[in-house]
Scaffold this active site. Structure first.
Site, PDB file in Angstrom:
ATOM      1  N   ILE A  17     -50.762 -35.671  -9.338  1.00 51.18           N
ATOM      2  CA  ILE A  17     -51.257 -36.928  -8.782  1.00 51.18           C
ATOM      3  C   ILE A  17     -50.139 -37.664  -8.054  1.00 51.18           C
ATOM      4  O   ILE A  17     -50.355 -38.265  -6.997  1.00 51.18           O
ATOM      5  CB  ILE A  17     -51.853 -37.813  -9.895  1.00 51.18           C
ATOM      6  CG1 ILE A  17     -53.101 -37.162 -10.498  1.00 51.18           C
ATOM      7  CG2 ILE A  17     -52.213 -39.196  -9.351  1.00 51.18           C
ATOM      8  CD1 ILE A  17     -53.648 -37.882 -11.720  1.00 51.18           C
ATOM      9  N   ASP A  36     -38.820 -38.476  -9.918  1.00 50.24           N
ATOM     10  CA  ASP A  36     -39.268 -37.477 -10.893  1.00 50.24           C
ATOM     11  C   ASP A  36     -38.054 -36.980 -11.661  1.00 50.24           C
ATOM     12  O   ASP A  36     -36.910 -37.310 -11.337  1.00 50.24           O
ATOM     13  CB  ASP A  36     -40.008 -36.338 -10.205  1.00 50.24           C
ATOM     14  CG  ASP A  36     -41.134 -35.769 -11.064  1.00 50.24           C
ATOM     15  OD1 ASP A  36     -40.906 -35.551 -12.273  1.00 50.24           O
ATOM     16  OD2 ASP A  36     -42.243 -35.542 -10.542  1.00 50.24           O
ATOM     17  N   ASP A  60     -34.910 -39.619 -15.599  1.00 51.78           N
ATOM     18  CA  ASP A  60     -35.914 -40.002 -16.577  1.00 51.78           C
ATOM     19  C   ASP A  60     -36.461 -41.380 -16.213  1.00 51.78           C
ATOM     20  O   ASP A  60     -35.749 -42.388 -16.321  1.00 51.78           O
ATOM     21  CB  ASP A  60     -35.278 -40.022 -17.968  1.00 51.78           C
ATOM     22  CG  ASP A  60     -36.228 -40.461 -19.070  1.00 51.78           C
ATOM     23  OD1 ASP A  60     -37.371 -40.838 -18.778  1.00 51.78           O
ATOM     24  OD2 ASP A  60     -35.815 -40.421 -20.248  1.00 51.78           O
ATOM     25  N   ASN A  87     -46.623 -43.599 -12.727  1.00 54.56           N
ATOM     26  CA  ASN A  87     -47.517 -42.443 -12.772  1.00 54.56           C
ATOM     27  C   ASN A  87     -47.028 -41.324 -13.680  1.00 54.56           C
ATOM     28  O   ASN A  87     -47.831 -40.505 -14.137  1.00 54.56           O
ATOM     29  CB  ASN A  87     -47.711 -41.916 -11.342  1.00 54.56           C
ATOM     30  CG  ASN A  87     -48.487 -40.620 -11.301  1.00 54.56           C
ATOM     31  OD1 ASN A  87     -49.696 -40.604 -11.484  1.00 54.56           O
ATOM     32  ND2 ASN A  87     -47.781 -39.514 -11.073  1.00 54.56           N
ATOM     33  N   SER A 138     -55.391 -43.148 -18.412  1.00 58.67           N
ATOM     34  CA  SER A 138     -56.276 -42.002 -18.590  1.00 58.67           C
ATOM     35  C   SER A 138     -57.600 -42.518 -19.131  1.00 58.67           C
ATOM     36  O   SER A 138     -57.653 -43.599 -19.741  1.00 58.67           O
ATOM     37  CB  SER A 138     -55.664 -41.007 -19.591  1.00 58.67           C
ATOM     38  OG  SER A 138     -56.598 -40.013 -19.984  1.00 58.67           O
ATOM     39  N   TYR A 151     -51.102 -38.774 -27.310  1.00 58.70           N
ATOM     40  CA  TYR A 151     -51.617 -39.071 -25.970  1.00 58.70           C
ATOM     41  C   TYR A 151     -52.630 -40.207 -26.024  1.00 58.70           C
ATOM     42  O   TYR A 151     -52.562 -41.168 -25.251  1.00 58.70           O
ATOM     43  CB  TYR A 151     -52.240 -37.818 -25.361  1.00 58.70           C
ATOM     44  CG  TYR A 151     -52.558 -37.928 -23.890  1.00 58.70           C
ATOM     45  CD1 TYR A 151     -51.542 -37.838 -22.937  1.00 58.70           C
ATOM     46  CD2 TYR A 151     -53.856 -38.104 -23.440  1.00 58.70           C
ATOM     47  CE1 TYR A 151     -51.817 -37.929 -21.588  1.00 58.70           C
ATOM     48  CE2 TYR A 151     -54.146 -38.203 -22.084  1.00 58.70           C
ATOM     49  CZ  TYR A 151     -53.114 -38.113 -21.161  1.00 58.70           C
ATOM     50  OH  TYR A 151     -53.389 -38.215 -19.815  1.00 58.70           O
ATOM     51  N   LYS A 155     -51.855 -43.890 -24.306  1.00 59.12           N
ATOM     52  CA  LYS A 155     -52.666 -44.244 -23.144  1.00 59.12           C
ATOM     53  C   LYS A 155     -53.496 -45.500 -23.404  1.00 59.12           C
ATOM     54  O   LYS A 155     -53.707 -46.313 -22.499  1.00 59.12           O
ATOM     55  CB  LYS A 155     -53.553 -43.070 -22.724  1.00 59.12           C
ATOM     56  CG  LYS A 155     -52.776 -41.893 -22.148  1.00 59.12           C
ATOM     57  CD  LYS A 155     -51.987 -42.286 -20.896  1.00 59.12           C
ATOM     58  CE  LYS A 155     -51.301 -41.100 -20.245  1.00 59.12           C
ATOM     59  NZ  LYS A 155     -50.573 -41.467 -19.009  1.00 59.12           N
TER      60      LYS A 155
END
Length: 272
Positions: A17, A36, A60, A87, A138, A151, A155
């Site tokens: 993405i 990144d 990081d 992101n 998410s 996760y 999120k």
């Protein structure tokens, strides 16, 4: 916010993405910092964009010093940062056996990276009266994630922090969008490595929940939302019906999630 002429930072920008966001931002007239973890991939992603439209900063993205380097690179190359796309994310299948290190990594990347970027940028945006923060969360942050406590929990927290940002600074010219997709065709969903049983359950559940979108389709939806100033970005529109169903009858929704979990586990066992 009109994207043409703006300066943006995109974390996780070398792949998936993030890479699609950088391409679409440049197509719409923005200049970008590609951020990144892997130096080679980050440099290659920036080099793939039109000349003069992008620079790379590797590191990081949950590290405050790296965030400061991103902002400095943007300022030096293009000018003040207008948009920040938080992101970058990590997702592993992990339940009660998740280690402290796994929890710490998930909290750092999926939540505290957002907090630290906002700490660095939002006060200046308030002073200027303009700025935009985009949090990639998410559908797991609105619903849940079968197979992964780390996760799902982080999120949910990312959604909560984005809501707080919008409430607290929305009257000061700071826009906020929160992106909550289901399956997207990235290495996060389809890793090229062996996975644990919990991770297999997590990934199979996402694959079975709805259509798997391309990163490019998601990026277009996200930037349309930014231009329109919309908070909740749902590349899979059916997530809204699921979310409404959850709120309308929590116990029924939990029973349905357990039923889904049983079905996916049975399918995985049959495939072994």
């Amino acid at each position: 916010m009109d994207i043409d002429g703006r300066v943006a930072i995109v974390t996780g920008g070398a792949n998936g993405i993030g890479a699609a966001l950088t391409s679409e931002l440049v197509r719409r007239g923005a200049r970008v910092v590609v951020a990144d973890l892997d130096p080679g991939a980050t440099e290659a992603a920036a080099a793939s964009l039109p000349d003069g439209s992008a620079v790379a900063v590797a590191g990081d993205t949950s590290d405050p010093q790296v965030i400061a380097a991103q902002i400095a690179a943007a300022q030096d190359a293009f000018g003040p940062v207008d948009l920040y796309f938080a992101n970058a994310g990590i997702g592993t299948g992990a339940g009660l056996d998740a280690t402290d290190a796994e929890w710490t990594a998930s909290i750092d990347v999926n939540l505290l990276a957002h907090v630290r970027a906002a700490q660095a940028l939002v006060p200046g945006w308030v002073e200027r009266g303009s700025g935009y923060f985009v949090a990639t969360a998410s559908a797991a942050g609105l619903l849940s994630q079968i197979g992964s406590a780390t996760y799902s929990t982080t999120k949910h927290a990312a959604v909560g922090f984005a809501e707080w940002l919008s409430i607290t600074f929305g009257d000061d010219g700071v826009g906020v969008s929160c992106v909550c997709p289901m399956g997207v065709d990235t290495a996060l969903l389809r890793p090229e490595r062996a996975v644990s049983d919990d991770e297999a359950l997590m990934l199979a559940t996402v694959e079975s929940a709805g259509a798997v979108l391309t990163p490019e389709a998601v990026a277009a939806v996200v930037l349309d939302a930014v231009e329109q100033g919309r908070f909740l970005v749902l590349p899979h529109p059916e997530v809204l019906d699921m979310y409404r169903g959850k709120g309308a009858d929590y116990d029924r929704w939990l029973a349905g999630m357990r039923r889904m979990q049983r079905g996916v586990r049975s399918a995985l066992a049959a495939d072994d």
